[in-house]
Write an enzyme that holds these catalytic residues in place. Structure first.
Site, PDB file in Angstrom:
ATOM      1  N   HIS A 136       0.815  -1.223   0.000  1.00 38.64           N
ATOM      2  CA  HIS A 136       0.000   0.000   0.000  1.00 38.64           C
ATOM      3  C   HIS A 136       0.848   1.272   0.000  1.00 38.64           C
ATOM      4  O   HIS A 136       0.452   2.277  -0.583  1.00 38.64           O
ATOM      5  CB  HIS A 136      -0.986   0.009   1.186  1.00 38.64           C
ATOM      6  CG  HIS A 136      -0.338   0.032   2.531  1.00 38.64           C
ATOM      7  ND1 HIS A 136       0.145  -1.107   3.149  1.00 38.64           N
ATOM      8  CD2 HIS A 136      -0.085   1.051   3.400  1.00 38.64           C
ATOM      9  CE1 HIS A 136       0.647  -0.786   4.328  1.00 38.64           C
ATOM     10  NE2 HIS A 136       0.533   0.516   4.504  1.00 38.64           N
ATOM     11  N   ASP A 137       2.018   1.231   0.625  1.00 40.73           N
ATOM     12  CA  ASP A 137       2.873   2.431   0.693  1.00 40.73           C
ATOM     13  C   ASP A 137       4.099   2.339  -0.207  1.00 40.73           C
ATOM     14  O   ASP A 137       5.080   3.056   0.012  1.00 40.73           O
ATOM     15  CB  ASP A 137       3.313   2.681   2.139  1.00 40.73           C
ATOM     16  CG  ASP A 137       2.298   3.492   2.920  1.00 40.73           C
ATOM     17  OD1 ASP A 137       1.461   4.172   2.280  1.00 40.73           O
ATOM     18  OD2 ASP A 137       2.316   3.444   4.160  1.00 40.73           O
ATOM     19  N   LYS A 151       6.057   5.395  -1.542  1.00 39.36           N
ATOM     20  CA  LYS A 151       6.930   6.249  -0.732  1.00 39.36           C
ATOM     21  C   LYS A 151       8.367   6.252  -1.238  1.00 39.36           C
ATOM     22  O   LYS A 151       9.169   7.072  -0.792  1.00 39.36           O
ATOM     23  CB  LYS A 151       6.868   5.826   0.740  1.00 39.36           C
ATOM     24  CG  LYS A 151       5.571   6.265   1.411  1.00 39.36           C
ATOM     25  CD  LYS A 151       5.546   5.952   2.896  1.00 39.36           C
ATOM     26  CE  LYS A 151       4.272   6.505   3.540  1.00 39.36           C
ATOM     27  NZ  LYS A 151       4.164   6.149   4.966  1.00 39.36           N
ATOM     28  N   HIS A 199      -5.929   4.000  -0.583  1.00 42.20           N
ATOM     29  CA  HIS A 199      -5.958   3.758   0.858  1.00 42.20           C
ATOM     30  C   HIS A 199      -5.928   5.026   1.691  1.00 42.20           C
ATOM     31  O   HIS A 199      -6.013   4.954   2.930  1.00 42.20           O
ATOM     32  CB  HIS A 199      -4.815   2.801   1.271  1.00 42.20           C
ATOM     33  CG  HIS A 199      -3.448   3.407   1.249  1.00 42.20           C
ATOM     34  ND1 HIS A 199      -2.771   3.692   0.083  1.00 42.20           N
ATOM     35  CD2 HIS A 199      -2.620   3.785   2.269  1.00 42.20           C
ATOM     36  CE1 HIS A 199      -1.598   4.211   0.388  1.00 42.20           C
ATOM     37  NE2 HIS A 199      -1.474   4.280   1.699  1.00 42.20           N
ATOM     38  N   HIS A 200      -5.840   6.193   1.052  1.00 40.14           N
ATOM     39  CA  HIS A 200      -5.944   7.459   1.786  1.00 40.14           C
ATOM     40  C   HIS A 200      -7.203   8.244   1.420  1.00 40.14           C
ATOM     41  O   HIS A 200      -7.354   9.391   1.828  1.00 40.14           O
ATOM     42  CB  HIS A 200      -4.691   8.323   1.566  1.00 40.14           C
ATOM     43  CG  HIS A 200      -3.523   7.913   2.409  1.00 40.14           C
ATOM     44  ND1 HIS A 200      -3.514   8.021   3.779  1.00 40.14           N
ATOM     45  CD2 HIS A 200      -2.334   7.349   2.069  1.00 40.14           C
ATOM     46  CE1 HIS A 200      -2.365   7.568   4.253  1.00 40.14           C
ATOM     47  NE2 HIS A 200      -1.629   7.148   3.233  1.00 40.14           N
TER      48      HIS A 200
END
Length: 394
Positions: free
Chosen positions: A245-246, A249, A300-301
């Site tokens: 999900h991240d 980054k 997801h945000h």
């Protein structure tokens, strides 16, 4: 015509019924126990070749994403890829027709297809194709997934018969069902390879906040998906995909990613880009895990009330996989110490979730979260960062 020398080592005879049964049972047993795609293809090709006493047999598979027919196993050759409409095999697959001809060099009816297929391959290899037979085969949904191709009959007549067509049709029917299972295993293996490659490209995680975070989010997401009534298969897919999900980054500067204080407005806008970076990194894959991961990375945000990012979508417009991962991610982030904050107490997190029901989070999902809370807390303990440190020390 030169290169007339296709395997004339010894003329053979057609199998009698008892021999045919022996071949079928022998190969059926081997194929049933084999899950490696290349080996299944080889066994299929060998079975077809023995059943109809041909010199060569090729099992072609249809790659719909590239509009190509390919075979990793063709007797005497390495992997071949051709356009899905090329050659006699392309004709058979395109028009769902079984075809057999006596001589590839004199046949007029399929001349165009033969020029782009068998005759072209002969030019490259020095082989001489004479008799040729192609039969499409289907998967369990009835969709054409490939074709059997047999070349050069080795008996005295040197021509394929209606009986050969019948036998190869039997083999092709069996091939479709067996190859489905092998392809599923192959899909999983290819996905794992692609994941390793993609993760390797990114290098080590640049965020110092990870620990067991991604494992916990994966397990929470799995529980929530099952609690919502999703199938075991869907929940498992989310469990495999949510750790990414991240992943976006990787595109955020260290100065922002690991800043100990609150981000400025401009810094926060840059941080928000990780959802788009992750989505763009994963979205073009045809693998179901990575396609799922692309959705999760992208959404997801987002918030149920439309005040999230990157698109500000709301309610059911947010993919359920994004909604699940959002809740799992926030629960774990709040309960974990980060460079910019201390970990929250559980009661404070639970109070916030009640307040954010229908605001940040899907209200039904919050209800499922509280139903699953004992299991979620068990997972949090099992995959705690302390447990990770203890394991590392050993």
């Amino acid at each position: 015509m030169e290169h007339e020398h296709f395997n004339l080592k010894s003329e053979k005879v057609d199998l009698d019924p008892q021999e045919m049964l022996r071949v079928i049972f022998d190969y059926a047993a081997k194929i049933a126990n084999e899950r490696v795609l290349e080996k299944v293809l080889l066994l299929m090709a060998d079975m077809g070749r023995e059943m109809i006493v041909s010199d060569r047999c090729t099992v072609w598979l249809l790659d719909t994403t590239k509009n190509e027919l390919w075979s990793k196993v063709a007797h005497g050759l390495d992997e071949i890829r051709i356009p899905s409409t090329a050659g006699l095999v392309g004709y058979a697959v395109t028009y769902d027709k079984a075809v057999f001809i006596d001589d590839a060099y004199t046949n007029e009816e399929y001349k165009t297809y033969l020029i782009s297929g068998a005759l072209r391959t002969d030019q490259q290899t020095g082989y001489r194709t004479k008799a040729l037979m192609v039969i499409p085969f289907r998967n369990s949904q009835g969709e054409i997934m490939g074709a059997y191709q047999a070349i050069n009959k080795l008996t005295a007549c040197k021509q394929f018969s209606d009986k050969d067509m019948e036998y190869l049709t039997l083999a092709s029917s069996y091939a479709g069902k067996s190859l489905e299972s092998a392809l599923l295993t192959n899909e999983i293996e290819e996905t794992q390879k692609e994941l390793i490659i993609r993760m390797g490209e990114i290098g080590e995680s640049r965020s110092k906040e990870t620990g067991n975070h991604v494992k916990r989010v994966a397990e929470y997401s799995y529980l929530l998906a099952l609690g919502l009534g999703m199938s075991q298969e869907e929940a498992e897919l989310l469990r495999m995909a949510s750790p990414m999900h991240d992943i976006g980054k990787v595109g955020i500067p260290d100065s922002i990613l690991n800043k100990p204080g609150k981000l400025t407005e401009d810094e926060f806008k840059i941080m928000q880009n990780h959802t788009l970076v992750g989505y763009n990194l994963l979205k073009n894959s045809n693998r179901s895990i990575l396609k799922t991961a692309a959705i999760v990375a992208h959404e997801h945000h987002e918030k149920w009330n439309g005040r999230g990012y990157p698109r500000g979508i709301s309610g059911d417009a947010i993919h359920i996989l994004g909604r699940i991962t959002a809740l799992a991610d926030v629960f774990d982030a709040l309960g974990s110490e980060r460079v910019y904050k201390k970990a929250w107490e559980l009661d404070r997190i639970l109070e916030l979730f009640k307040e954010e029901r229908g605001q940040h989070f899907d209200p039904q999902l919050v209800d499922v979260f509280f139903e699953q809370l004992p299991n979620i807390l068990r997972i949090r303990e099992e995959f705690s960062d302390t447990a990770l440190e203890d394991h590392t020390d050993k």
